[in-house]
Motif scaffolding. Structure first.
Motif, PDB file in Angstrom:
ATOM      1  N   THR A   6       0.834  -1.202   0.000  1.00 46.74           N
ATOM      2  CA  THR A   6       0.000   0.000   0.000  1.00 46.74           C
ATOM      3  C   THR A   6       0.867   1.248   0.000  1.00 46.74           C
ATOM      4  OG1 THR A   6      -1.742  -1.170   1.189  1.00 46.74           O
ATOM      5  CG2 THR A   6      -1.811   1.230   1.246  1.00 46.74           C
ATOM      6  N   VAL A   7       1.907   1.249   0.813  1.00 45.39           N
ATOM      7  CA  VAL A   7       2.825   2.391   0.867  1.00 45.39           C
ATOM      8  C   VAL A   7       3.523   2.563  -0.482  1.00 45.39           C
ATOM      9  CG1 VAL A   7       4.963   3.222   1.933  1.00 45.39           C
ATOM     10  CG2 VAL A   7       3.163   2.252   3.354  1.00 45.39           C
ATOM     11  N   THR A   8       3.917   1.466  -1.093  1.00 45.20           N
ATOM     12  CA  THR A   8       4.566   1.520  -2.402  1.00 45.20           C
ATOM     13  C   THR A   8       3.615   2.078  -3.454  1.00 45.20           C
ATOM     14  OG1 THR A   8       5.903  -0.389  -1.802  1.00 45.20           O
ATOM     15  CG2 THR A   8       5.812   0.162  -4.118  1.00 45.20           C
ATOM     16  N   ALA A   9       2.368   1.652  -3.423  1.00 45.35           N
ATOM     17  CA  ALA A   9       1.378   2.157  -4.381  1.00 45.35           C
ATOM     18  C   ALA A   9       1.144   3.653  -4.179  1.00 45.35           C
ATOM     19  CB  ALA A   9       0.066   1.393  -4.233  1.00 45.35           C
ATOM     20  N   ILE A  10       1.031   4.083  -2.941  1.00 47.91           N
ATOM     21  CA  ILE A  10       0.830   5.506  -2.660  1.00 47.91           C
ATOM     22  C   ILE A  10       2.040   6.311  -3.128  1.00 47.91           C
ATOM     23  CG2 ILE A  10       0.618   7.192  -0.792  1.00 47.91           C
ATOM     24  CD1 ILE A  10      -1.124   5.097   0.668  1.00 47.91           C
ATOM     25  N   GLY A  11       3.241   5.798  -2.851  1.00 48.13           N
ATOM     26  CA  GLY A  11       4.450   6.474  -3.310  1.00 48.13           C
ATOM     27  C   GLY A  11       4.509   6.587  -4.820  1.00 48.13           C
ATOM     28  N   TRP A  13       1.945   6.636  -6.973  1.00 52.78           N
ATOM     29  CA  TRP A  13       0.954   7.584  -7.495  1.00 52.78           C
ATOM     30  C   TRP A  13       1.263   9.022  -7.117  1.00 52.78           C
ATOM     31  CZ3 TRP A  13      -1.461   6.587 -11.597  1.00 52.78           C
ATOM     32  CH2 TRP A  13      -1.776   5.276 -11.923  1.00 52.78           C
ATOM     33  N   ILE A  14       1.830   9.231  -5.937  1.00 49.28           N
ATOM     34  CA  ILE A  14       2.260  10.590  -5.583  1.00 49.28           C
ATOM     35  C   ILE A  14       3.389  11.022  -6.521  1.00 49.28           C
ATOM     36  CG2 ILE A  14       3.446  11.961  -3.824  1.00 49.28           C
ATOM     37  CD1 ILE A  14       1.787  10.499  -1.729  1.00 49.28           C
ATOM     38  N   PRO A  19       4.044  16.148 -10.252  1.00 53.36           N
ATOM     39  CA  PRO A  19       4.472  17.197 -11.186  1.00 53.36           C
ATOM     40  C   PRO A  19       3.347  18.148 -11.614  1.00 53.36           C
ATOM     41  CG  PRO A  19       5.519  15.163 -11.780  1.00 53.36           C
ATOM     42  CD  PRO A  19       4.525  14.832 -10.691  1.00 53.36           C
ATOM     43  N   VAL A  20       2.111  17.745 -11.484  1.00 51.61           N
ATOM     44  CA  VAL A  20       0.990  18.635 -11.797  1.00 51.61           C
ATOM     45  C   VAL A  20       0.998  19.843 -10.859  1.00 51.61           C
ATOM     46  CG1 VAL A  20      -1.534  18.788 -11.867  1.00 51.61           C
ATOM     47  CG2 VAL A  20      -0.379  16.739 -12.724  1.00 51.61           C
ATOM     48  N   VAL A  21       1.503  19.651  -9.648  1.00 52.79           N
ATOM     49  CA  VAL A  21       1.534  20.727  -8.654  1.00 52.79           C
ATOM     50  C   VAL A  21       2.628  21.740  -8.987  1.00 52.79           C
ATOM     51  CG1 VAL A  21       1.801  21.216  -6.186  1.00 52.79           C
ATOM     52  CG2 VAL A  21       0.627  19.142  -6.921  1.00 52.79           C
ATOM     53  N   TYR A  22       3.630  21.346  -9.763  1.00 53.63           N
ATOM     54  CA  TYR A  22       4.700  22.275 -10.120  1.00 53.63           C
ATOM     55  C   TYR A  22       4.190  23.431 -10.970  1.00 53.63           C
ATOM     56  CZ  TYR A  22       8.041  18.562  -8.855  1.00 53.63           C
ATOM     57  OH  TYR A  22       8.755  17.605  -8.209  1.00 53.63           O
ATOM     58  N   LEU A  23       3.229  23.188 -11.828  1.00 50.41           N
ATOM     59  CA  LEU A  23       2.747  24.204 -12.761  1.00 50.41           C
ATOM     60  C   LEU A  23       2.279  25.480 -12.062  1.00 50.41           C
ATOM     61  CD1 LEU A  23       2.305  24.915 -15.696  1.00 50.41           C
ATOM     62  CD2 LEU A  23       0.051  23.872 -15.533  1.00 50.41           C
ATOM     63  N   LEU A  43      10.162  19.178  -4.595  1.00 50.11           N
ATOM     64  CA  LEU A  43      11.163  18.317  -5.221  1.00 50.11           C
ATOM     65  C   LEU A  43      11.622  17.211  -4.275  1.00 50.11           C
ATOM     66  CD1 LEU A  43      13.301  20.974  -7.123  1.00 50.11           C
ATOM     67  CD2 LEU A  43      11.826  19.230  -8.131  1.00 50.11           C
ATOM     68  N   ALA A  44      11.771  17.529  -3.000  1.00 52.33           N
ATOM     69  CA  ALA A  44      12.185  16.525  -2.018  1.00 52.33           C
ATOM     70  C   ALA A  44      11.102  15.458  -1.835  1.00 52.33           C
ATOM     71  CB  ALA A  44      12.508  17.191  -0.686  1.00 52.33           C
ATOM     72  N   VAL A  45       9.849  15.898  -1.725  1.00 52.58           N
ATOM     73  CA  VAL A  45       8.738  14.947  -1.589  1.00 52.58           C
ATOM     74  C   VAL A  45       8.630  14.086  -2.837  1.00 52.58           C
ATOM     75  CG1 VAL A  45       6.215  14.771  -1.431  1.00 52.58           C
ATOM     76  CG2 VAL A  45       7.448  16.331   0.071  1.00 52.58           C
ATOM     77  N   HIS A  46       8.823  14.692  -4.003  1.00 55.56           N
ATOM     78  CA  HIS A  46       8.744  13.952  -5.257  1.00 55.56           C
ATOM     79  C   HIS A  46       9.844  12.891  -5.333  1.00 55.56           C
ATOM     80  CE1 HIS A  46       8.324  14.204  -9.912  1.00 55.56           C
ATOM     81  NE2 HIS A  46       7.848  13.093  -9.418  1.00 55.56           N
ATOM     82  N   ALA A  47      11.065  13.261  -4.957  1.00 56.16           N
ATOM     83  CA  ALA A  47      12.174  12.293  -4.970  1.00 56.16           C
ATOM     84  C   ALA A  47      11.901  11.153  -4.001  1.00 56.16           C
ATOM     85  CB  ALA A  47      13.476  12.997  -4.613  1.00 56.16           C
ATOM     86  N   LEU A  48      11.410  11.460  -2.818  1.00 54.76           N
ATOM     87  CA  LEU A  48      11.097  10.422  -1.837  1.00 54.76           C
ATOM     88  C   LEU A  48       9.984   9.511  -2.350  1.00 54.76           C
ATOM     89  CD1 LEU A  48      11.595   9.267   0.996  1.00 54.76           C
ATOM     90  CD2 LEU A  48       9.865  10.849   1.832  1.00 54.76           C
TER      91      LEU A  48
END
Length: 62
Positions: A6-11, A13-14, A19-23, A43-48
């Motif tokens: 579940t954690v892997t799936a959430i990671g 999809w996040i 990247p939609v939030v970057y716009l 960027l840190a959250v995205h990398a994680l």
């Protein structure tokens, strides 16, 4: 094992959808320390999320 999948799936999809939030950040402009901190935080959250979601089985064709 179910909790980790579940954690892997959430990671995954996040990492896919974040990247939609970057716009809006780029459209608003990075003209302050707060906006720059927000960008680096995203960027840190995205990398994680990409690291955690890397092993998601649902992303592979069978």
């Amino acid at each position: 094992m179910y909790a980790w999948s579940t954690v892997t799936a959430i990671g995954f999809w996040i990492g896919t959808l974040l990247p939609v939030v970057y716009l809006p950040v780029f459209v608003a402009g990075i003209d302050s320390a707060q906006a720059l901190t927000l960008l680096f935080g995203l960027l840190a959250v995205h990398a994680l999320a990409l690291i955690v979601g890397h092993g998601y089985d649902g992303s592979r064709t069978r």
